[in-house]
Design a protein around this motif. Structure first.
Motif, PDB file in Angstrom:
ATOM      1  N   SER A   1      37.361  -3.178  54.800  1.00  0.00           N
ATOM      2  CA  SER A   1      36.935  -3.744  53.507  1.00  0.00           C
ATOM      3  C   SER A   1      35.473  -4.175  53.564  1.00  0.00           C
ATOM      4  CB  SER A   1      37.797  -4.954  53.137  1.00  0.00           C
ATOM      5  OG  SER A   1      39.157  -4.608  53.177  1.00  0.00           O
ATOM      6  N   ASP A   2      35.098  -4.785  54.681  1.00  0.00           N
ATOM      7  CA  ASP A   2      33.699  -5.216  54.840  1.00  0.00           C
ATOM      8  C   ASP A   2      32.757  -4.019  54.771  1.00  0.00           C
ATOM      9  OD1 ASP A   2      34.538  -7.780  55.173  1.00  0.00           O
ATOM     10  OD2 ASP A   2      34.082  -7.911  57.321  1.00  0.00           O
ATOM     11  N   MET A   3      33.134  -2.951  55.458  1.00  0.00           N
ATOM     12  CA  MET A   3      32.262  -1.778  55.467  1.00  0.00           C
ATOM     13  C   MET A   3      32.166  -1.165  54.074  1.00  0.00           C
ATOM     14  SD  MET A   3      33.461  -0.217  59.123  1.00  0.00           S
ATOM     15  CE  MET A   3      32.652   1.379  59.113  1.00  0.00           C
ATOM     16  N   LYS A   4      33.295  -1.115  53.364  1.00  0.00           N
ATOM     17  CA  LYS A   4      33.272  -0.550  52.007  1.00  0.00           C
ATOM     18  C   LYS A   4      32.379  -1.390  51.086  1.00  0.00           C
ATOM     19  CE  LYS A   4      37.729   1.810  51.942  1.00  0.00           C
ATOM     20  NZ  LYS A   4      39.084   1.770  51.380  1.00  0.00           N
ATOM     21  N   GLN A   5      32.473  -2.703  51.258  1.00  0.00           N
ATOM     22  CA  GLN A   5      31.654  -3.595  50.444  1.00  0.00           C
ATOM     23  C   GLN A   5      30.174  -3.313  50.675  1.00  0.00           C
ATOM     24  OE1 GLN A   5      32.594  -7.752  51.135  1.00  0.00           O
ATOM     25  NE2 GLN A   5      30.649  -8.393  50.273  1.00  0.00           N
ATOM     26  N   GLU A   6      29.806  -3.135  51.941  1.00  0.00           N
ATOM     27  CA  GLU A   6      28.413  -2.873  52.264  1.00  0.00           C
ATOM     28  C   GLU A   6      27.988  -1.484  51.760  1.00  0.00           C
ATOM     29  OE1 GLU A   6      26.143  -4.820  53.127  1.00  0.00           O
ATOM     30  OE2 GLU A   6      24.535  -3.394  53.609  1.00  0.00           O
ATOM     31  N   ALA A   7      28.899  -0.500  51.878  1.00  0.00           N
ATOM     32  CA  ALA A   7      28.577   0.852  51.395  1.00  0.00           C
ATOM     33  C   ALA A   7      28.263   0.806  49.900  1.00  0.00           C
ATOM     34  CB  ALA A   7      29.749   1.795  51.670  1.00  0.00           C
ATOM     35  N   GLU A   8      29.080   0.047  49.179  1.00  0.00           N
ATOM     36  CA  GLU A   8      28.879  -0.079  47.738  1.00  0.00           C
ATOM     37  C   GLU A   8      27.573  -0.788  47.418  1.00  0.00           C
ATOM     38  OE1 GLU A   8      32.076  -1.647  44.671  1.00  0.00           O
ATOM     39  OE2 GLU A   8      32.967  -0.737  46.474  1.00  0.00           O
TER      40      GLU A   8
ATOM     41  N   GLU B   1      43.384  -1.979  55.576  1.00  0.00           N
ATOM     42  CA  GLU B   1      43.056  -3.045  54.617  1.00  0.00           C
ATOM     43  C   GLU B   1      44.307  -3.784  54.177  1.00  0.00           C
ATOM     44  OE1 GLU B   1      40.444  -0.304  52.006  1.00  0.00           O
ATOM     45  OE2 GLU B   1      39.532  -2.306  51.906  1.00  0.00           O
ATOM     46  N   LYS B   2      45.473  -3.211  54.503  1.00  0.00           N
ATOM     47  CA  LYS B   2      46.722  -3.854  54.100  1.00  0.00           C
ATOM     48  C   LYS B   2      47.039  -5.035  55.015  1.00  0.00           C
ATOM     49  CE  LYS B   2      48.455   0.500  52.316  1.00  0.00           C
ATOM     50  NZ  LYS B   2      49.316   1.656  52.610  1.00  0.00           N
ATOM     51  N   GLY B   3      47.931  -5.891  54.565  1.00  0.00           N
ATOM     52  CA  GLY B   3      48.310  -7.031  55.402  1.00  0.00           C
ATOM     53  C   GLY B   3      47.402  -8.224  55.158  1.00  0.00           C
ATOM     54  N   SER B   4      47.696  -9.288  55.883  1.00  0.00           N
ATOM     55  CA  SER B   4      47.049 -10.553  55.526  1.00  0.00           C
ATOM     56  C   SER B   4      45.768 -10.857  56.302  1.00  0.00           C
ATOM     57  CB  SER B   4      48.054 -11.696  55.720  1.00  0.00           C
ATOM     58  OG  SER B   4      48.636 -11.576  56.998  1.00  0.00           O
ATOM     59  N   TRP B   5      45.408  -9.990  57.249  1.00  0.00           N
ATOM     60  CA  TRP B   5      44.206 -10.283  58.016  1.00  0.00           C
ATOM     61  C   TRP B   5      42.967  -9.747  57.316  1.00  0.00           C
ATOM     62  CZ3 TRP B   5      44.818 -13.628  61.761  1.00  0.00           C
ATOM     63  CH2 TRP B   5      46.081 -13.759  62.344  1.00  0.00           C
TER      64      TRP B   5
ATOM     65  N   ARG C   1      33.594   8.769  50.250  1.00  0.00           N
ATOM     66  CA  ARG C   1      34.506   9.534  51.081  1.00  0.00           C
ATOM     67  C   ARG C   1      35.937   9.040  50.973  1.00  0.00           C
ATOM     68  NH1 ARG C   1      31.739  12.734  54.566  1.00  0.00           N
ATOM     69  NH2 ARG C   1      29.498  12.379  54.615  1.00  0.00           N
ATOM     70  N   LYS C   2      36.859   9.970  51.135  1.00  0.00           N
ATOM     71  CA  LYS C   2      38.284   9.611  51.147  1.00  0.00           C
ATOM     72  C   LYS C   2      38.641   9.160  52.572  1.00  0.00           C
ATOM     73  CE  LYS C   2      40.219  11.309  47.086  1.00  0.00           C
ATOM     74  NZ  LYS C   2      39.153  10.535  46.431  1.00  0.00           N
ATOM     75  N   THR C   3      39.237   7.989  52.671  1.00  0.00           N
ATOM     76  CA  THR C   3      39.563   7.463  54.008  1.00  0.00           C
ATOM     77  C   THR C   3      40.990   6.911  54.039  1.00  0.00           C
ATOM     78  OG1 THR C   3      38.594   5.327  53.376  1.00  0.00           O
ATOM     79  CG2 THR C   3      37.163   6.845  54.569  1.00  0.00           C
ATOM     80  N   PRO C   4      41.976   7.787  53.817  1.00  0.00           N
ATOM     81  CA  PRO C   4      43.354   7.279  53.714  1.00  0.00           C
ATOM     82  C   PRO C   4      43.833   6.536  54.968  1.00  0.00           C
ATOM     83  CG  PRO C   4      43.304   9.698  53.863  1.00  0.00           C
ATOM     84  CD  PRO C   4      41.899   9.238  53.598  1.00  0.00           C
TER      85      PRO C   4
END
Ligand code: HEM
Ligand code: HEM
Ligand code: SF4
Ligand code: SF4
Lengths: 435, 80
Positions: free
Chosen positions: A22-29, A13-17, A4-7
């Motif tokens: 990102s965690d959810m995308k990693q798990e989706a993959e 996901e930007k910035g230093s924290w 899915r596109k999630t703009p």
């Protein structure tokens, strides 16, 4: 890549924290590729991302609130969540959370953690929250038919129970206490485990007008923030004197030992100034420093922990230790946020904790009788008054319970508190007072 | 009253409440004003295990109703 596109989420996901996106995308993959025999929709995390994106676009929540889900015999531990866009996001049609009762102070073996993760990848979304604000392990998102399956595996293979939710006792939680911390005034893990076992019925089945939490802090540093987060806060304390090692005090002053265990090393704060950094910051102004010797007038000390935190090698908690018991903290729901109120200034905390359990039961009976629906204990105390609460607990008022002298000039006496009561003999009265 | 009559009284009372299918624990206390809430709670929880009643939970609050009555998910009262 996720489907899915999630703009909008991508912005997070930007910035230093670290980013939960990102965690959810990693798990989706990972779910796309895995050959684990998944018992829940493979695309559930993808759909979760999509649904959250839609939430950000619409600026409304797409989850329904609650439901009739649970495991047999339990009225807590499962938090039902159903999505209101099931056609578009079938993977999260039902996406229930399970609360798993963490061990006291959250000690795990890596083997146990692997087992939990393996189980939740297979029978859940693979997303966890270690740990939720309640203290539990939070297993986020599974389908209705998987609830009993997960419960069976947890109890049979992992020797692991669910935690509390709803109008139940919530999973008791404690600081790391005597396992690692020299400030612990009692064994927080022992009592946390004991209370969890003793009150299993209240933990697993609704018992009250609303939630009830015990939290156990070993000292006033409050690593589980009991004073702010628990209906009953048990906070370690001592009633004798802070132990002082004058030689070590001088070692701090001479720069041989770093203050605060070297915590403030990010920049140069200059030489340690015991007057400024300890004595002047003592909230009760009960400390003195004459250039050689540190003095503490212990009667005034309110055990704020500041001096001990700054110079742990020189100052230690007293030896006659126990806890202060406070009641009534809560987050804002019906009324505003509230901290717990000191109710028992000091109590020894020793097995089998009969004295404390006695108080617990008195308080529960009172709250169950008098509390309104969804009224937390703290709100009931506010509504009916602290005086009433002391009566319920069968405790006498004590100056240590108040922060400042009364600002309310009215005293409402009860007849039994007044020598002679209200009744008077009219003939006796008339002898002295004419009509 | 025996336990069977207690159960029947609970079921009858809940059936009488029109337009409402989920109740707070306190509502059950009102059915038995002379009993300790702790006793009532035990009976209500037992009736859930027996399949007569069921829990509904928002996550933070628990309501209880006759099994199968009303909505199975989402709240009935949106003002909750
Ligand atoms: C705008 C949306 C939401 C708001 C304002 C909200 C608010 C809250 C608040 C205030 C808490 C208590 C936090 C705590 O003290 O632990 C909480 C807990 C929780 N919420 Fe939500 N929530 C939202 C959406 C969701 C969604 C979408 C889900 C699941 C799909 C969810 C599931 C949960 C769960 C499982 C807990 C308990 C977590 C724990 O025990 O740590 N919430 N929520
Ligand atoms: C132990 C003895 C007494 C107690 C506890 C007492 C208590 C009070 C209280 C609580 C008030 C209301 C104060 C307010 O509205 O701010 C009041 C008002 C008043 N009391 Fe007393 N009182 C006592 C004795 C007396 C005596 C002996 C007199 C007169 C001989 C008196 C005359 C008044 C008057 C005139 C007011 C009204 C004052 C005003 O409105 O400005 N009181 N009293
Ligand atoms: S609350 Fe006190 S005793 Fe417990 S871990 Fe924190 S500092 Fe140590
Ligand atoms: S613990 Fe706090 S109140 Fe007590 S002596 Fe130290 S700084 Fe003062």
């Amino acid at each position: 890549m996720t489907k899915r596109k999630t703009p909008m989420l991508d912005e997070l996901e930007k910035g230093s924290w670290p980013s939960f996106v990102s965690d959810m995308k990693q798990e989706a993959e990972a779910r796309e590729k895995t050959d684990v025999d998944l018992q829940t929709p493979r695309e559930c995390v993808d759909d979760l991302l999509g649904l959250l994106e839609l939430t950000y676009v619409d600026k409304v929540v797409h989850w329904k609130h609650g439901g009739i889900v649970g495991v047999f015999g339990y009225g807590g531990g499962v938090i039902g969540r159903y999505c209101d866009q099931p056609e578009e996001f079938p993977g999260v049609r039902d996406f229930h959370t399970m609360r798993v009762n963490q061990p006291s102070s959250k000690f795990y073996s890596s083997e146990y953690l692997r087992q939990v993760c393996e189980l939740w990848e297979r029978r859940g979304s693979g997303l966890t929250n270690m740990h939720g604000s309640t203290g539990d392990i939070i297993l986020l998102g599974t389908t209705t038919p998987q609830l009993e399956e997960v419960f069976w595996e947890l109890t049979h293979n992992l020797d692991q129970d669910l935690g509390g939710s709803g109008s139940n006792l919530r999973t008791p939680s404690c600081c790391i206490g005597k396992a690692r911390c020299e400030f612990a005034c009692y064994d927080t893990q022992a009592i946390c485990t004991e209370f969890t076992m003793e009150y299993q019925d209240e933990l697993h089945r609704p018992a009250f007008p609303y939630k009830f939490k015990f939290k156990f802090d070993g000292c006033p540093n409050g690593c589980v923030a009991a004073i702010a987060r628990a209906d009953m806060s048990i906070i370690g304390a001592w009633r004798d004197d802070i132990r002082i090692d004058q030689e070590a005090v001088n070692a701090y002053v001479g720069g041989e030992i770093k203050p605060n265990g070297g915590a403030h090393s990010g920049r140069d704060w200059g030489a340690f100034d015991i007057q400024k950094e300890v004595v002047d910051l003592c909230p009760t102004e009960c400390m003195s420093w004459d250039g050689k010797k540190l003095g503490i007038y212990n009667k005034e000390c309110n055990r704020c922990m500041h001096c001990i935190n700054v110079m742990p090698r020189a100052l230690r908690i007293g030896e006659d230790t126990g806890a202060s018991i406070l009641f009534g903290a809560k987050a804002p729901i019906l009324e505003g946020a509230q901290m717990s109120t000191l109710t028992i200034p000091f109590m020894k905390i020793e097995e089998p904790y009969e004295e404390l359990k006695d108080i617990v039961e008195k308080v529960w009976d009172y709250w169950s009788e008098e509390g309104k629906n969804r009224e937390r204990l703290g709100e009931l105390i506010q509504r009916e008054g602290f005086q009433k609460f002391l009566e319920v607990c069968e405790l006498d008022a004590d100056p240590r319970m108040i922060q400042e002298p009364r600002s309310n000039p009215y005293i409402f006496w009860k007849e039994e508190d007044v020598p002679g009561g209200w009744e008077r003999d009219i003939n006796e009265f008339r002898k002295k007072h004419q009509k | 009253m025996g336990p069977e009559e207690d159960r029947q009284l609970i079921v009858d009372t809940l059936k009488k409440k029109k337009g409402k299918t989920k109740f707070y624990l306190k509502d059950f206390n009102k059915i038995f004003p002379d009993r300790k809430p702790r006793e009532v709670k035990k009976l209500v929880n037992k009736m859930v295990t027996e399949g007569i009643l069921e829990y509904w939970s928002s996550g933070s609050t628990t309501l209880i109703g006759l099994k199968g009555a009303g909505k199975q998910h989402d709240t009935e009262e949106k003002d909750e």
